[in-house]
Motif scaffolding. Sequence first.
Motif, PDB file in Angstrom:
ATOM      1  N   ALA A   2      32.745  36.427  12.785  1.00  0.00           N
ATOM      2  CA  ALA A   2      32.182  35.502  13.763  1.00  0.00           C
ATOM      3  C   ALA A   2      33.310  34.742  14.443  1.00  0.00           C
ATOM      4  CB  ALA A   2      31.224  34.528  13.081  1.00  0.00           C
ATOM      5  N   ASP A   3      33.249  34.701  15.759  1.00  0.00           N
ATOM      6  CA  ASP A   3      34.297  34.043  16.533  1.00  0.00           C
ATOM      7  C   ASP A   3      33.690  33.570  17.838  1.00  0.00           C
ATOM      8  OD1 ASP A   3      36.681  33.624  18.255  1.00  0.00           O
ATOM      9  OD2 ASP A   3      37.764  34.678  16.684  1.00  0.00           O
ATOM     10  N   LEU A   4      34.249  32.547  18.412  1.00  0.00           N
ATOM     11  CA  LEU A   4      33.815  32.068  19.725  1.00  0.00           C
ATOM     12  C   LEU A   4      34.133  33.113  20.789  1.00  0.00           C
ATOM     13  CD1 LEU A   4      32.630  29.767  21.413  1.00  0.00           C
ATOM     14  CD2 LEU A   4      34.919  28.785  21.550  1.00  0.00           C
ATOM     15  N   ASN A   5      35.199  33.846  20.573  1.00  0.00           N
ATOM     16  CA  ASN A   5      35.639  34.882  21.502  1.00  0.00           C
ATOM     17  C   ASN A   5      35.100  36.232  21.027  1.00  0.00           C
ATOM     18  OD1 ASN A   5      37.162  36.992  22.692  1.00  0.00           O
ATOM     19  ND2 ASN A   5      38.859  35.606  23.097  1.00  0.00           N
ATOM     20  N   GLY A   6      34.078  36.735  21.709  1.00  0.00           N
ATOM     21  CA  GLY A   6      33.448  37.988  21.308  1.00  0.00           C
ATOM     22  C   GLY A   6      34.388  39.176  21.335  1.00  0.00           C
ATOM     23  N   MET A  26      30.011  38.934  15.669  1.00  0.00           N
ATOM     24  CA  MET A  26      29.033  37.989  16.209  1.00  0.00           C
ATOM     25  C   MET A  26      29.788  36.876  16.923  1.00  0.00           C
ATOM     26  SD  MET A  26      26.376  37.541  13.042  1.00  0.00           S
ATOM     27  CE  MET A  26      27.504  37.807  11.679  1.00  0.00           C
ATOM     28  N   VAL A  27      29.195  36.376  17.988  1.00  0.00           N
ATOM     29  CA  VAL A  27      29.770  35.240  18.696  1.00  0.00           C
ATOM     30  C   VAL A  27      29.129  33.973  18.140  1.00  0.00           C
ATOM     31  CG1 VAL A  27      30.019  34.102  20.930  1.00  0.00           C
ATOM     32  CG2 VAL A  27      30.195  36.589  20.775  1.00  0.00           C
ATOM     33  N   VAL A  28      29.975  32.979  17.834  1.00  0.00           N
ATOM     34  CA  VAL A  28      29.470  31.715  17.313  1.00  0.00           C
ATOM     35  C   VAL A  28      30.285  30.565  17.891  1.00  0.00           C
ATOM     36  CG1 VAL A  28      30.917  31.754  15.242  1.00  0.00           C
ATOM     37  CG2 VAL A  28      28.828  30.404  15.250  1.00  0.00           C
ATOM     38  N   ASP A  29      29.594  29.501  18.203  1.00  0.00           N
ATOM     39  CA  ASP A  29      30.224  28.243  18.582  1.00  0.00           C
ATOM     40  C   ASP A  29      29.873  27.258  17.476  1.00  0.00           C
ATOM     41  OD1 ASP A  29      31.036  25.815  19.577  1.00  0.00           O
ATOM     42  OD2 ASP A  29      29.972  25.993  21.485  1.00  0.00           O
ATOM     43  N   VAL A  30      30.807  27.014  16.575  1.00  0.00           N
ATOM     44  CA  VAL A  30      30.501  26.179  15.417  1.00  0.00           C
ATOM     45  C   VAL A  30      30.222  24.720  15.787  1.00  0.00           C
ATOM     46  CG1 VAL A  30      31.698  27.669  13.780  1.00  0.00           C
ATOM     47  CG2 VAL A  30      32.933  25.780  14.864  1.00  0.00           C
ATOM     48  N   ALA A  31      30.531  24.346  17.012  1.00  0.00           N
ATOM     49  CA  ALA A  31      30.197  22.997  17.474  1.00  0.00           C
ATOM     50  C   ALA A  31      28.722  22.886  17.851  1.00  0.00           C
ATOM     51  CB  ALA A  31      31.067  22.620  18.669  1.00  0.00           C
ATOM     52  N   ASP A  32      28.048  24.033  17.948  1.00  0.00           N
ATOM     53  CA  ASP A  32      26.631  24.088  18.299  1.00  0.00           C
ATOM     54  C   ASP A  32      25.833  24.472  17.058  1.00  0.00           C
ATOM     55  OD1 ASP A  32      24.082  24.630  19.248  1.00  0.00           O
ATOM     56  OD2 ASP A  32      24.711  26.223  20.607  1.00  0.00           O
ATOM     57  N   PRO A  33      25.089  23.527  16.488  1.00  0.00           N
ATOM     58  CA  PRO A  33      24.344  23.828  15.256  1.00  0.00           C
ATOM     59  C   PRO A  33      23.406  25.027  15.388  1.00  0.00           C
ATOM     60  CG  PRO A  33      24.333  21.468  15.672  1.00  0.00           C
ATOM     61  CD  PRO A  33      24.927  22.124  16.891  1.00  0.00           C
ATOM     62  N   GLU A  34      22.790  25.231  16.534  1.00  0.00           N
ATOM     63  CA  GLU A  34      21.892  26.378  16.701  1.00  0.00           C
ATOM     64  C   GLU A  34      22.666  27.696  16.670  1.00  0.00           C
ATOM     65  OE1 GLU A  34      19.403  25.914  20.126  1.00  0.00           O
ATOM     66  OE2 GLU A  34      18.548  24.034  19.403  1.00  0.00           O
ATOM     67  N   SER A  35      23.844  27.708  17.249  1.00  0.00           N
ATOM     68  CA  SER A  35      24.672  28.908  17.223  1.00  0.00           C
ATOM     69  C   SER A  35      25.116  29.228  15.801  1.00  0.00           C
ATOM     70  CB  SER A  35      25.895  28.706  18.130  1.00  0.00           C
ATOM     71  OG  SER A  35      26.756  29.821  18.096  1.00  0.00           O
ATOM     72  N   ALA A  36      25.555  28.205  15.081  1.00  0.00           N
ATOM     73  CA  ALA A  36      25.977  28.406  13.696  1.00  0.00           C
ATOM     74  C   ALA A  36      24.812  28.872  12.828  1.00  0.00           C
ATOM     75  CB  ALA A  36      26.583  27.119  13.145  1.00  0.00           C
ATOM     76  N   GLN A  37      23.639  28.300  13.043  1.00  0.00           N
ATOM     77  CA  GLN A  37      22.466  28.698  12.269  1.00  0.00           C
ATOM     78  C   GLN A  37      22.078  30.142  12.577  1.00  0.00           C
ATOM     79  OE1 GLN A  37      20.853  26.752   9.780  1.00  0.00           O
ATOM     80  NE2 GLN A  37      20.227  28.852   9.341  1.00  0.00           N
TER      81      GLN A  37
END
Length: 54
Positions: A2-6, A26-37
């Motif tokens: 998982a990384d912000l940069n796909g 997977m793309v994830v923005d850990v600053a966004d709780p919905e993305s992390a979830q």
Amino acid sequence: MADLNGDQAERVVKEIAAAGEAAHAMVVDVADPESAQAVADTTAGMYGGHIVRL
């Protein structure tokens, strides 16, 4: 992986696959709780186990 940069996540997955292991990008923005979830839910769905709530 998982990384912000796909694109970066895909490159790492290819390296892992070249070493004979399985991985999924997977793309994830850990600053966004919905993305992390979403990553936690996807991972739990792919590999089984407990549902993780962040």
